[in-house]
Design a protein around this motif. Structure first.
Motif, short mmCIF file in Angstrom:
data_model
loop_
_atom_site.label_atom_id
_atom_site.label_comp_id
_atom_site.label_asym_id
_atom_site.label_seq_id
_atom_site.Cartn_x
_atom_site.Cartn_y
_atom_site.Cartn_z
N GLY A 182 118.34 41.85 -53.80
CA GLY A 182 117.78 40.77 -54.61
C GLY A 182 117.03 39.73 -53.82
N VAL A 183 116.74 40.01 -52.56
CA VAL A 183 116.02 39.06 -51.71
C VAL A 183 114.57 39.53 -51.54
CG1 VAL A 183 115.90 37.95 -49.44
CG2 VAL A 183 118.13 38.44 -50.47
N ASP A 184 113.64 38.69 -51.94
CA ASP A 184 112.22 39.00 -51.79
C ASP A 184 111.75 38.51 -50.43
OD1 ASP A 184 109.63 39.86 -52.86
OD2 ASP A 184 109.12 37.73 -52.81
N VAL A 185 111.03 39.37 -49.70
CA VAL A 185 110.60 39.08 -48.33
C VAL A 185 109.08 39.07 -48.27
CG1 VAL A 185 110.86 39.70 -45.90
CG2 VAL A 185 112.65 40.32 -47.54
N ARG A 186 108.51 37.99 -47.81
CA ARG A 186 107.06 37.87 -47.72
C ARG A 186 106.64 37.57 -46.29
NH1 ARG A 186 106.54 33.88 -53.02
NH2 ARG A 186 107.65 35.27 -54.47
N LEU A 187 105.73 38.38 -45.78
CA LEU A 187 105.23 38.22 -44.42
C LEU A 187 103.83 37.62 -44.47
CD1 LEU A 187 105.55 38.82 -41.33
CD2 LEU A 187 104.46 41.03 -41.80
N VAL A 242 107.92 34.54 -41.93
CA VAL A 242 108.56 35.24 -43.04
C VAL A 242 109.14 34.19 -43.98
CG1 VAL A 242 110.46 36.74 -43.74
CG2 VAL A 242 109.06 37.36 -41.79
N ARG A 243 108.92 34.41 -45.27
CA ARG A 243 109.49 33.53 -46.29
C ARG A 243 110.36 34.37 -47.22
NH1 ARG A 243 104.73 29.88 -48.67
NH2 ARG A 243 106.45 28.45 -49.06
N LEU A 244 111.54 33.86 -47.53
CA LEU A 244 112.50 34.57 -48.38
C LEU A 244 112.63 33.87 -49.73
CD1 LEU A 244 115.36 35.24 -45.80
CD2 LEU A 244 113.37 36.65 -46.30
N ALA A 245 112.96 34.64 -50.74
CA ALA A 245 113.22 34.08 -52.07
C ALA A 245 114.28 34.93 -52.75
CB ALA A 245 111.94 34.05 -52.91
N ALA A 246 115.19 34.27 -53.44
CA ALA A 246 116.24 34.97 -54.20
C ALA A 246 116.63 34.08 -55.38
CB ALA A 246 117.45 35.26 -53.32
N ALA A 247 116.83 34.68 -56.54
CA ALA A 247 117.16 33.92 -57.74
C ALA A 247 118.44 33.12 -57.54
CB ALA A 247 117.31 34.87 -58.93
N GLY A 248 118.38 31.81 -57.80
CA GLY A 248 119.54 30.94 -57.67
C GLY A 248 119.75 30.36 -56.30
N TYR A 249 118.94 30.77 -55.32
CA TYR A 249 119.11 30.32 -53.93
C TYR A 249 117.86 29.62 -53.43
CZ TYR A 249 122.97 33.72 -53.77
OH TYR A 249 124.11 34.44 -54.02
N GLN A 250 118.05 28.85 -52.35
CA GLN A 250 116.94 28.30 -51.58
C GLN A 250 117.25 28.53 -50.11
OE1 GLN A 250 116.64 24.41 -54.29
NE2 GLN A 250 115.00 24.49 -52.77
N GLU A 305 109.11 31.17 -38.40
CA GLU A 305 107.92 31.48 -37.63
C GLU A 305 108.28 32.23 -36.34
OE1 GLU A 305 105.02 28.48 -36.94
OE2 GLU A 305 105.35 27.48 -38.88
N PHE A 306 107.40 33.12 -35.92
CA PHE A 306 107.61 33.89 -34.70
C PHE A 306 106.27 34.43 -34.23
CE2 PHE A 306 108.05 36.56 -38.37
CZ PHE A 306 107.41 37.76 -38.05
N LEU A 307 106.21 34.81 -32.96
CA LEU A 307 105.01 35.40 -32.38
C LEU A 307 105.15 36.92 -32.37
CD1 LEU A 307 104.25 33.07 -29.34
CD2 LEU A 307 103.05 33.15 -31.53
N VAL A 308 104.08 37.60 -32.75
CA VAL A 308 104.03 39.06 -32.68
C VAL A 308 103.22 39.44 -31.44
CG1 VAL A 308 103.20 41.17 -33.79
CG2 VAL A 308 104.21 39.33 -35.17
N HIS A 309 103.91 40.02 -30.46
CA HIS A 309 103.26 40.43 -29.21
C HIS A 309 102.78 41.88 -29.33
CE1 HIS A 309 104.56 36.89 -26.84
NE2 HIS A 309 105.55 36.88 -27.70
N PRO A 310 101.54 42.17 -28.95
CA PRO A 310 101.04 43.54 -29.06
C PRO A 310 101.76 44.47 -28.08
CG PRO A 310 99.47 42.15 -27.90
CD PRO A 310 100.53 41.24 -28.43
N TYR A 311 101.89 45.76 -28.47
CA TYR A 311 102.57 46.73 -27.61
C TYR A 311 102.09 48.13 -27.98
CZ TYR A 311 105.56 48.28 -31.45
OH TYR A 311 106.02 48.82 -32.63
#
Length: 243
Positions: A32-37, A83-91, A109-115
């Motif tokens: 039930g957790v929505d994940v947005r990148l 990444v931002r998360l969302a779930a009904a009833g939560y913050q 927030e995070f850094l994506v290092h190429p590899y």
């Protein structure tokens, strides 16, 4: 939402591992957790949504295996993502444990290092707990007592969104510390559970005292004393001001 990651698939090269944690129920929650990148576009100064889909590891972490993989990693620099998360009833509470709270932190927030296969990422990723706090619509069980109200700016009475509202104390019998918290919604409203007993004048007293604290950011706080059961149905107003 996220797919489940097969055991045979490696997550060693995911630049971020997030573990959503229900702060009220005290357990890991990924269903039930929505994940947005999103990726930060320095040219436009804005966050751009990405289509990469998070996968769920057997341990309950959310990961993005393959994010940052390049054919020529030495020719590219690290890129800023969140990444931002969302779930009904939560913050979601985005600052990590031990970090000062700030209402304008709206993602991890995070850094994506190429590899590539011969050039591993410059920085290894560690699992990061993201606490999901109960919001105003959280379905508390019937016997859980709550107090409600609004957090406002003391100078102009404007509602303060995403403010952290807390209460803490110790149980009377074994002095076990307890900590309840929530976040205000877009209208500045909050609903806070008070499952444990507050301070009493003596062991036979029926009135309990709780001290609520609201934080917008370091140096911007407010406080309020609540007495139960006297103040149970009252709409409480916590004023935020510079400290």
């Amino acid at each position: 939402m996220s797919a489940r990651l097969p055991l045979a698939r490696s997550t060693l090269h995911s630049p971020v591992w997030l573990v959503p944690y229900d702060d009220h129920a005290r357990h890991v929650r990924t269903t039930g957790v929505d994940v947005r990148l999103e990726r930060f576009d320095a040219a436009d100064g804005d966050w751009l949504p990405l289509d990469d889909r998070a996968v769920r590891t057997p341990s309950g972490a959310l990961a993005f295996p393959g994010l940052g993989r390049r054919s020529a990693p030495w020719a590219a620099g690290p890129e800023r993502h969140r990444v931002r998360l969302a779930a009904a009833g939560y913050q979601p509470l985005y600052p990590a444990d031990g970090e000062p709270y700030a209402a304008d932190v709206t993602g991890v927030e995070f850094l994506v290092h190429p590899y590539d296969d011969t050039h591993p990422p410059a920085v290894p990723a560690e699992p990061r707990l993201v606490r999901l706090l109960p919001g105003t619509s959280y379905p508390y069980p019937p016997r859980v007592r709550t107090v409600h109200g609004v957090v406002v700016d003391a100078a102009c009475a404007a509602p303060v969104r995403n403010a952290l509202v807390e209460a803490e104390g110790r149980t009377s019998r074994d002095l076990t510390p307890w900590h309840e918290r929530t976040l205000t919604d877009t209208s500045g409203a909050f609903r806070l559970a008070l499952r444990w007993e507050g301070d009493k004048a003596d062991e036979n007293a029926t009135e309990e005292t709780f001290r609520l604290r609201a934080t917008e950011r370091p140096g911007r706080t407010g406080a309020l004393v609540v007495r139960l059961p006297r103040d149970a149905g009252r709409r409480h107003v916590i004023e935020i001001r510079e400290s």
